[in-house]
Design a protein around this motif. Structure first.
Motif, PDB file in Angstrom:
ATOM      1  N   THR A   1      52.150  36.283  56.791  1.00  0.00           N
ATOM      2  CA  THR A   1      53.393  36.639  57.487  1.00  0.00           C
ATOM      3  C   THR A   1      53.395  38.111  57.877  1.00  0.00           C
ATOM      4  N   PHE A   2      52.983  38.964  56.956  1.00  0.00           N
ATOM      5  CA  PHE A   2      52.887  40.404  57.245  1.00  0.00           C
ATOM      6  C   PHE A   2      51.939  40.648  58.413  1.00  0.00           C
ATOM      7  N   ARG A   3      50.813  39.950  58.392  1.00  0.00           N
ATOM      8  CA  ARG A   3      49.816  40.101  59.463  1.00  0.00           C
ATOM      9  C   ARG A   3      50.387  39.672  60.811  1.00  0.00           C
ATOM     10  N   ARG A   4      51.058  38.519  60.830  1.00  0.00           N
ATOM     11  CA  ARG A   4      51.540  37.990  62.113  1.00  0.00           C
ATOM     12  C   ARG A   4      52.648  38.843  62.725  1.00  0.00           C
ATOM     13  N   PHE A   5      53.491  39.428  61.877  1.00  0.00           N
ATOM     14  CA  PHE A   5      54.644  40.147  62.406  1.00  0.00           C
ATOM     15  C   PHE A   5      54.422  41.655  62.555  1.00  0.00           C
ATOM     16  N   THR A   6      53.394  42.200  61.926  1.00  0.00           N
ATOM     17  CA  THR A   6      53.185  43.652  62.005  1.00  0.00           C
ATOM     18  C   THR A   6      52.037  44.053  62.917  1.00  0.00           C
ATOM     19  N   MET A   7      51.100  43.151  63.171  1.00  0.00           N
ATOM     20  CA  MET A   7      49.990  43.466  64.058  1.00  0.00           C
ATOM     21  C   MET A   7      50.358  43.051  65.482  1.00  0.00           C
ATOM     22  N   ARG A   8      50.423  44.033  66.349  1.00  0.00           N
ATOM     23  CA  ARG A   8      50.962  43.793  67.683  1.00  0.00           C
ATOM     24  C   ARG A   8      50.181  42.727  68.443  1.00  0.00           C
ATOM     25  N   ASN A   9      48.849  42.796  68.395  1.00  0.00           N
ATOM     26  CA  ASN A   9      48.047  41.843  69.162  1.00  0.00           C
ATOM     27  C   ASN A   9      48.169  40.424  68.609  1.00  0.00           C
ATOM     28  N   VAL A  10      48.265  40.300  67.289  1.00  0.00           N
ATOM     29  CA  VAL A  10      48.449  38.980  66.691  1.00  0.00           C
ATOM     30  C   VAL A  10      49.821  38.437  67.066  1.00  0.00           C
ATOM     31  N   ARG A  11      50.830  39.294  67.033  1.00  0.00           N
ATOM     32  CA  ARG A  11      52.186  38.866  67.385  1.00  0.00           C
ATOM     33  C   ARG A  11      52.269  38.473  68.853  1.00  0.00           C
ATOM     34  N   ARG A  12      51.583  39.205  69.711  1.00  0.00           N
ATOM     35  CA  ARG A  12      51.618  38.897  71.144  1.00  0.00           C
ATOM     36  C   ARG A  12      50.917  37.570  71.427  1.00  0.00           C
ATOM     37  N   LEU A  13      49.904  37.255  70.632  1.00  0.00           N
ATOM     38  CA  LEU A  13      49.193  35.993  70.815  1.00  0.00           C
ATOM     39  C   LEU A  13      50.005  34.809  70.286  1.00  0.00           C
ATOM     40  N   SER A  14      50.947  35.079  69.397  1.00  0.00           N
ATOM     41  CA  SER A  14      51.729  34.024  68.759  1.00  0.00           C
ATOM     42  C   SER A  14      52.826  33.506  69.681  1.00  0.00           C
ATOM     43  N   SER A  15      53.015  32.205  69.659  1.00  0.00           N
ATOM     44  CA  SER A  15      54.121  31.596  70.399  1.00  0.00           C
ATOM     45  C   SER A  15      55.382  31.661  69.552  1.00  0.00           C
ATOM     46  N   ALA A  16      56.501  31.318  70.153  1.00  0.00           N
ATOM     47  CA  ALA A  16      57.767  31.309  69.409  1.00  0.00           C
ATOM     48  C   ALA A  16      57.695  30.323  68.251  1.00  0.00           C
ATOM     49  N   SER A  17      57.060  29.173  68.472  1.00  0.00           N
ATOM     50  CA  SER A  17      56.948  28.180  67.402  1.00  0.00           C
ATOM     51  C   SER A  17      56.076  28.687  66.258  1.00  0.00           C
ATOM     52  N   ASP A  18      55.050  29.496  66.586  1.00  0.00           N
ATOM     53  CA  ASP A  18      54.211  30.083  65.538  1.00  0.00           C
ATOM     54  C   ASP A  18      55.032  30.987  64.628  1.00  0.00           C
ATOM     55  N   LEU A  19      55.866  31.817  65.225  1.00  0.00           N
ATOM     56  CA  LEU A  19      56.678  32.754  64.454  1.00  0.00           C
ATOM     57  C   LEU A  19      57.724  32.012  63.619  1.00  0.00           C
ATOM     58  N   ILE A  20      58.338  31.006  64.231  1.00  0.00           N
ATOM     59  CA  ILE A  20      59.386  30.256  63.529  1.00  0.00           C
ATOM     60  C   ILE A  20      58.813  29.497  62.339  1.00  0.00           C
TER      61      ILE A  20
END
Length: 227
Positions: free
Chosen positions: A109-128
């Motif tokens: 979770t920390f990786r997905r939300f704090t790393m800009r490139n990982v977050r940009r690659l993530s879809s809304a469903s990935d984050l949810i």
């Protein structure tokens, strides 16, 4: 009574129906995106550690849930597993694997939300779904370690387990959930919510275990000899 009926009868069945129909629809219409969409090429170290911890923890946790919810207390006693022994396994052993799962989920979770490139690659469903899984694990840990310590007299095998098994024989008794501690109730509702969300997220990759790799022939590479 209406809220109780909705939460412990209608909502679980609704989530299970969405889970089944959603998977059929997704498989028939969107097989190309039936994938985990790995972001390993962006960042590898945290992904490897977090994913390893999560999977090492979640598999025993799932089996623990299956045995705790699916096997009646009387059958456990018949097999020689008394309440004290079961409590040790559920709280202490389950707590250890739950902590491993929590740590892995925290890293992911920390990786997905704090790393800009990982977050940009993530879809809304990935984050949810990431947040939903993290919240589910947190609530499960709270119920196991805190609620069980504060209310040691509570035995979910006499309430939640019986209610849960009733879902599959269409004899649901929502009153069994009436006096269940709030943390356990939230954990159950979060779990069913994830089942409803499952077919529309990357979680579908769980069903795509590459078993054919075991019997696949090796690929041979030969060096080309230059003249």
């Amino acid at each position: 009574m209406m809220l109780e009926q909705f939460l412990w009868v209608i909502f679980p069945y609704m989530c299970l129906v969405i889970f089944i129909i959603g998977h059929i629809f997704r498989y028939r219409t969107d097989q190309f995106n039936w994938t985990a969409k790995s972001s390993e090429f962006i960042e590898k170290k945290q992904l490897m550690i977090g994913s390893l911890l999560f999977h090492l923890g979640i598999i025993p946790v799932i089996f623990g849930h299956i045995s705790g919810l699916g096997i009646p207390k009387t059958l456990m006693h018949a097999l020689g597993v008394n309440d004290h022994l079961y409590h040790i396994g559920a709280v202490y052993i389950g707590g250890i694997f739950g902590a491993i799962t929590f740590l892995g989920m925290l890293i992911l979770t920390f990786r997905r939300f704090t790393m800009r490139n990982v977050r940009r690659l993530s879809s809304a469903s990935d984050l949810i779904v990431n947040l939903m899984l993290f919240a589910l694990v947190c609530m499960g840990m709270f119920a196991t370690l805190v609620t069980n310590a504060v209310q040691p007299e509570f035995d979910y095998r006499e309430t939640i387990s019986i209610w849960f098994r009733g879902l599959f024989i269409f004899r649901v008794d929502p009153s069994l959930m009436r006096d269940v501690p709030l943390s356990f109730k939230l954990h159950v509702l979060m779990g069913f919510a994830i089942f409803a969300f499952w077919p529309f997220t990357r979680l579908v990759h769980v069903w795509s275990v590459p078993l054919n790799y075991v019997r696949r022939s090796y690929i041979l590479y030969r060096r080309h000899k230059s003249n």
